[in-house]
Write an enzyme that holds these catalytic residues in place. Structure first.
Site, PDB file in Angstrom:
ATOM      1  N   ASN A 394       0.662  -0.989  -0.238  1.00 20.08           N
ATOM      2  CA  ASN A 394       0.257  -0.577  -0.006  1.00 20.08           C
ATOM      3  C   ASN A 394       0.672   1.473  -0.051  1.00 20.08           C
ATOM      4  OD1 ASN A 394      -1.838   1.912   0.425  1.00 20.08           O
ATOM      5  ND2 ASN A 394      -3.413   0.693   1.376  1.00 20.08           N
ATOM      6  N   ASP A 395       1.010   1.650   1.496  1.00 25.96           N
ATOM      7  CA  ASP A 395       2.085   2.953   1.727  1.00 25.96           C
ATOM      8  C   ASP A 395       3.370   2.505   0.787  1.00 25.96           C
ATOM      9  OD1 ASP A 395       0.650   3.707   3.355  1.00 25.96           O
ATOM     10  OD2 ASP A 395       2.001   2.482   4.480  1.00 25.96           O
ATOM     11  N   VAL A 396       3.757   1.648  -0.415  1.00 27.31           N
ATOM     12  CA  VAL A 396       5.352   1.926  -1.060  1.00 27.31           C
ATOM     13  C   VAL A 396       5.263   2.025  -2.002  1.00 27.31           C
ATOM     14  CG1 VAL A 396       6.761   0.321   0.816  1.00 27.31           C
ATOM     15  CG2 VAL A 396       5.580  -0.661  -1.011  1.00 27.31           C
ATOM     16  N   ALA A 435      -0.067   3.952   7.390  1.00 21.22           N
ATOM     17  CA  ALA A 435       1.194   5.308   7.520  1.00 21.22           C
ATOM     18  C   ALA A 435      -0.272   5.541   7.335  1.00 21.22           C
ATOM     19  CB  ALA A 435       1.704   6.053   6.093  1.00 21.22           C
TER      20      ALA A 435
END
Length: 465
Positions: A394-396, A435
């Site tokens: 997700n965040d990456v 995050a």
């Protein structure tokens, strides 16, 4: 009882084996060999410690009892722990290393004669400095690791906890630790020793609470470094060569890893030390963000796109770990290869919850090492790939890291999956990542959301293929 010279030689041999272990663990291909060296070195170190006990008849019984208790607990945890909980386990073990350092320091301060360090109120200066450093770093490691464990376990919010003046406060407390240590060495006051421990426990909490979930892998490597330095400091107190060597190896390698990860994430290493990097007042946003339309599909749609692709890039993340989908993913990739489709894996340095988390899972599924690429090696290939299959990351993969200065992950290098012709995103829902921010990739024209359990969806895609 083993002589001091023989003990030193065997400790040196164990230290060499630990160095070879680190060298082996630097690559998945040699990691088994590295583990073997590490285990061998530890067996030698433990055996030498046994044989070096002065009062062998009574001391050995006490050591064996606690070794048996600890060994059984450790073996049970290692047997039962799922790969998804490995980051929490690492954080928990770091806390125990720190707590052990604190206990040894307390014992040495209260009864220095037992450690040949002098007498209460007149401890050798060098020993007191080593003891103070080991106790302070151990306390920071313990309390910081507890917060990391709570965040990773979901007991405590993964969002940054920030307040005004946080950095100056952390810096002030760190300076006070130095001052208290100096005063303790001058006066050898018991009150100052306990104050030093209390302040060190406090700064451990304050260093970790402002760190957001996306940066947690850096926290794990940083705490790994702290635990090493704590062990090294106590090694000097105990005059134990193995502890000094091992602690220095763990401390320096953890610090180097933290620096490399900070550089790869465009973070300040100084901010890592003081805590609070990646945290902004905007990190709590997006709760009231207007919902945007997304395109969703099923396993048949995904299989159709993959069948007509010439190249596919797999992007694994924590969702894959939670669903234990690595073996199903390997089967899907094998099916794609039979259709002459080029497949590779893209690993972000902070994918998952600890350094190398995804590499370990893929290795468990016997994914060939030459198909796995780090971010800087494969990021340019997304523009030429037909399909990016994002499974639980997700965040990456969030493009806002490149476009939104107010985002808590702004400046962090991300995988350029949006540049692929088609993006297949496997996720249970549109909920934000660790995050705590929305992912703009969900709403791109070339993104097809596959709302399902990662393992179930991957298995269904393989059937359709």
């Amino acid at each position: 009882m083993l002589s001091a010279n023989l003990s030193a030689i065997f400790y040196l041999i164990s230290g060499i084996l630990f160095i070879l272990a680190l060298r082996g663990l630097s690559s998945p291909e040699t990691s088994r060999r590295g583990n073997f060296f590490g285990i061998s070195g530890m067996i030698i170190a433990i055996t030498v410690t046994f044989l070096s006990i002065g009062n062998f008849s009574t001391g050995i019984v006490v050591v064996l009892i606690f070794l048996l208790i600890g060994g059984l607990i450790g073996a049970f945890i290692a047997y039962k722990i799922p790969m998804t909980a490995m980051p929490e386990l690492v954080a928990g073990f770091h806390s125990l290393v720190g707590l052990a350092a604190v206990f040894v320091a307390i014992s040495a301060f209260l009864n220095p004669a037992a450690f040949n360090l002098g007498v209460p109120g007149n401890i050798y200066l060098g020993s007191l400095i080593e003891m103070s450093i080991g106790a302070a770093v151990g306390a920071i490691t313990f309390s910081g690791s507890i917060i990391a464990f709570l965040k990773l376990q979901g007991i405590m919010s993964g969002s940054p906890i920030i307040f005004k003046g946080q950095h100056p406060l952390n810096a002030l407390i760190l300076i006070s630790i130095i001052i208290i240590t100096y005063m303790l060495c001058s006066t050898q006051s018991g009150h100052l020793f306990w104050i030093l421990l209390a302040v060190s426990f406090l700064i451990g909490f304050l260093l970790i609470i402002p760190i957001g979930g996306a940066d947690m892998p850096v926290v794990i490597s940083m705490l790994n470094s702290y635990s090493g330095w704590a062990a090294a400091g106590i090694g000097f107190t105990l005059e134990n060569t193995a502890l000094i060597i091992t602690g220095a190896l763990v401390g320096s390698s953890g610090a180097i890893l933290s620096y490399i990860m900070c550089k790869g994430m465009n973070r300040s290493f100084f901010n890592v030390i003081l805590g609070g990097f990646g945290a902004t007042e905007q990190s709590k946003g997006n709760q009231n963000k207007e919902q945007r339309p997304v395109k969703s599909g099923n396993a048949d749609d995904a299989a159709f796109l993959m069948k007509n692709a010439s190249s596919v890039i797999i992007v694994p993340g924590y969702g894959m770990a939670v669903a234990q989908a690595q073996h199903a993913l390997r089967e899907m990739v094998d099916t794609l290869k039979k259709n002459d489709i080029k497949v590779s894996y893209a690993i972000h340095p902070v994918a998952g919850r600890m350094p190398g988390h995804m590499n370990v899972l893929l290795a468990e599924a016997n994914v060939p090492y030459d198909e796995v690429f780090e971010l800087e090696e494969i990021n340019n290939d997304f523009a030429n790939a037909d399909v990016a299959f994002v499974i639980g990351a997700n965040d990456v993969t969030n493009p806002v890291a490149k476009t939104d200065p107010q985002s808590p992950i702004y400046g962090m290098p991300v995988l350029d999956v949006e540049k692929c012709k088609s993006v297949l995103f496997v996720k249970r829902s549109l909920s934000p990542g660790y995050a705590g921010i929305d992912n703009d990739l969900f709403y791109k024209e070339n993104t097809l959301m596959l709302f399902a359990d990662a393992k179930k969806m991957t298995e269904d895609i393989t059937k359709n293929l």
